[in-house]
Write a protein that holds these residues in place. Structure first.
Motif, mmCIF file in Angstrom:
data_model
loop_
_atom_site.group_PDB
_atom_site.id
_atom_site.type_symbol
_atom_site.label_atom_id
_atom_site.label_comp_id
_atom_site.label_asym_id
_atom_site.label_seq_id
_atom_site.Cartn_x
_atom_site.Cartn_y
_atom_site.Cartn_z
ATOM 1 N N ILE A 62 -9.867 -6.402 1.944
ATOM 2 C CA ILE A 62 -10.970 -5.456 2.126
ATOM 3 C C ILE A 62 -10.718 -4.541 3.322
ATOM 4 C CG2 ILE A 62 -13.414 -5.294 2.747
ATOM 5 C CD1 ILE A 62 -13.802 -7.839 1.015
ATOM 6 N N LEU A 63 -10.215 -5.093 4.420
ATOM 7 C CA LEU A 63 -9.964 -4.274 5.611
ATOM 8 C C LEU A 63 -8.895 -3.213 5.360
ATOM 9 C CD1 LEU A 63 -10.207 -6.875 8.509
ATOM 10 C CD2 LEU A 63 -11.865 -5.125 7.852
ATOM 11 N N ASN A 64 -8.035 -3.436 4.382
ATOM 12 C CA ASN A 64 -7.037 -2.422 4.045
ATOM 13 C C ASN A 64 -7.655 -1.198 3.373
ATOM 14 O OD1 ASN A 64 -4.701 -3.517 5.113
ATOM 15 N ND2 ASN A 64 -4.390 -4.818 3.337
ATOM 16 N N LYS A 70 -8.433 6.148 14.491
ATOM 17 C CA LYS A 70 -7.436 7.113 14.952
ATOM 18 C C LYS A 70 -6.611 7.724 13.820
ATOM 19 C CE LYS A 70 -6.902 4.954 19.439
ATOM 20 N NZ LYS A 70 -5.984 4.334 20.378
ATOM 21 N N VAL A 71 -6.729 7.189 12.625
ATOM 22 C CA VAL A 71 -5.929 7.658 11.495
ATOM 23 C C VAL A 71 -6.873 8.255 10.455
ATOM 24 C CG1 VAL A 71 -4.242 6.955 9.755
ATOM 25 C CG2 VAL A 71 -4.310 5.788 11.944
ATOM 26 N N THR A 72 -6.416 9.272 9.760
ATOM 27 C CA THR A 72 -7.291 9.957 8.803
ATOM 28 C C THR A 72 -7.298 9.323 7.420
ATOM 29 O OG1 THR A 72 -5.511 11.473 8.220
ATOM 30 C CG2 THR A 72 -7.025 12.161 9.975
ATOM 31 N N SER A 73 -6.538 8.254 7.220
ATOM 32 C CA SER A 73 -6.515 7.601 5.915
ATOM 33 C C SER A 73 -6.608 6.089 6.093
ATOM 34 C CB SER A 73 -5.234 7.956 5.162
ATOM 35 O OG SER A 73 -4.111 7.480 5.869
ATOM 36 N N THR A 74 -6.878 5.397 5.005
ATOM 37 C CA THR A 74 -6.933 3.941 5.043
ATOM 38 C C THR A 74 -5.514 3.384 5.009
ATOM 39 O OG1 THR A 74 -6.972 3.668 2.646
ATOM 40 C CG2 THR A 74 -9.096 3.981 3.754
ATOM 41 N N PRO A 75 -5.305 2.136 5.442
ATOM 42 C CA PRO A 75 -3.963 1.547 5.342
ATOM 43 C C PRO A 75 -3.442 1.536 3.905
ATOM 44 C CG PRO A 75 -5.326 0.231 6.791
ATOM 45 C CD PRO A 75 -6.218 1.268 6.175
ATOM 46 N N PHE A 76 -4.321 1.254 2.941
ATOM 47 C CA PHE A 76 -3.911 1.248 1.534
ATOM 48 C C PHE A 76 -3.439 2.633 1.105
ATOM 49 C CE2 PHE A 76 -4.589 1.767 -2.978
ATOM 50 C CZ PHE A 76 -4.035 0.611 -3.497
ATOM 51 N N GLN A 77 -4.193 3.649 1.477
ATOM 52 C CA GLN A 77 -3.848 5.017 1.099
ATOM 53 C C GLN A 77 -2.538 5.447 1.756
ATOM 54 O OE1 GLN A 77 -6.963 7.759 1.993
ATOM 55 N NE2 GLN A 77 -5.894 9.517 1.165
ATOM 56 N N THR A 78 -2.318 5.046 2.986
ATOM 57 C CA THR A 78 -1.080 5.380 3.679
ATOM 58 C C THR A 78 0.119 4.736 2.988
ATOM 59 O OG1 THR A 78 -2.281 5.521 5.756
ATOM 60 C CG2 THR A 78 0.106 5.282 5.909
ATOM 61 N N TRP A 79 -0.032 3.490 2.572
ATOM 62 C CA TRP A 79 1.069 2.750 1.956
ATOM 63 C C TRP A 79 1.318 3.195 0.517
ATOM 64 C CZ3 TRP A 79 4.831 -0.272 3.636
ATOM 65 C CH2 TRP A 79 5.509 -1.067 2.730
ATOM 66 N N VAL A 81 -0.056 5.970 -1.134
ATOM 67 C CA VAL A 81 -0.123 7.424 -1.267
ATOM 68 C C VAL A 81 -1.208 7.892 -2.252
ATOM 69 C CG1 VAL A 81 1.262 9.533 -1.485
ATOM 70 C CG2 VAL A 81 2.370 7.424 -0.841
ATOM 71 N N TYR A 82 -2.117 7.033 -2.650
ATOM 72 C CA TYR A 82 -3.251 7.459 -3.466
ATOM 73 C C TYR A 82 -4.491 6.677 -3.040
ATOM 74 C CZ TYR A 82 -2.631 3.233 -6.323
ATOM 75 O OH TYR A 82 -2.518 1.941 -6.755
ATOM 76 N N VAL A 83 -5.644 7.193 -3.406
ATOM 77 C CA VAL A 83 -6.905 6.561 -3.029
ATOM 78 C C VAL A 83 -7.326 5.607 -4.139
ATOM 79 C CG1 VAL A 83 -9.320 6.961 -2.441
ATOM 80 C CG2 VAL A 83 -7.579 8.594 -1.721
ATOM 81 N N GLU A 84 -7.549 4.364 -3.786
ATOM 82 C CA GLU A 84 -7.971 3.339 -4.742
ATOM 83 C C GLU A 84 -9.487 3.354 -4.876
ATOM 84 O OE1 GLU A 84 -7.654 -0.107 -7.245
ATOM 85 O OE2 GLU A 84 -6.108 1.228 -6.512
#
Length: 129
Positions: A62-64, A70-79, A81-84
């Protein structure tokens, strides 16, 4: 003995005062956040503490999906490259009814279970009966 070994591995050695959040690193802050999340999950559920490993995995999952300040995206989105979509998330430890087939309605053959988490490699739910 520890400092030279860490220096050889190019790992910085840092001391921190316990509970002084301004001096601890990101990993320690994440661990504190995980612990607090698990405590809240258990407070809202009826499950015993023997399922703490599922609570830990679910809290991390859930925390992902939560954006870091400080970051404009979630860890999942960063890894990935799409929004879940978050529609599949359910309350941990809640009562659910497992049906045999997708799309089946809840009936007398449905089994009452508790939600323990989400599988790693596929979509679905981990249930306990």
């Amino acid at each position: 003995l520890l400092r030279p070994t860490l220096a050889n591995l190019a790992i910085p050695y840092e001391c921190a005062t316990i509970y002084e959040h301004s001096r601890i690193g990101a990993a320690e802050r994440y661990n504190i956040r995980l612990k607090q999340t698990i405590e809240l999950m258990y407070k809202e559920s009826l499950l015993s503490y023997r399922y703490w490993n599922y609570a830990l995995r679910t809290a991390s999952y859930i925390l992902n999906f939560i954006q870091i300040v400080k970051v404009t995206s979630t860890p999942f989105q960063t890894w990935m490259v799409y929004v879940e979509s978050l529609e599949h998330l359910k309350v941990w430890g809640c009562e659910v009814y497992a049906c045999k087939k997708v799309g089946d309605e809840v009936d007398k053959n449905s089994k009452k279970c508790f939600l323990l988490g989400y599988p790693k490699e596929e979509k679905g739910y981990i249930l306990y009966r």
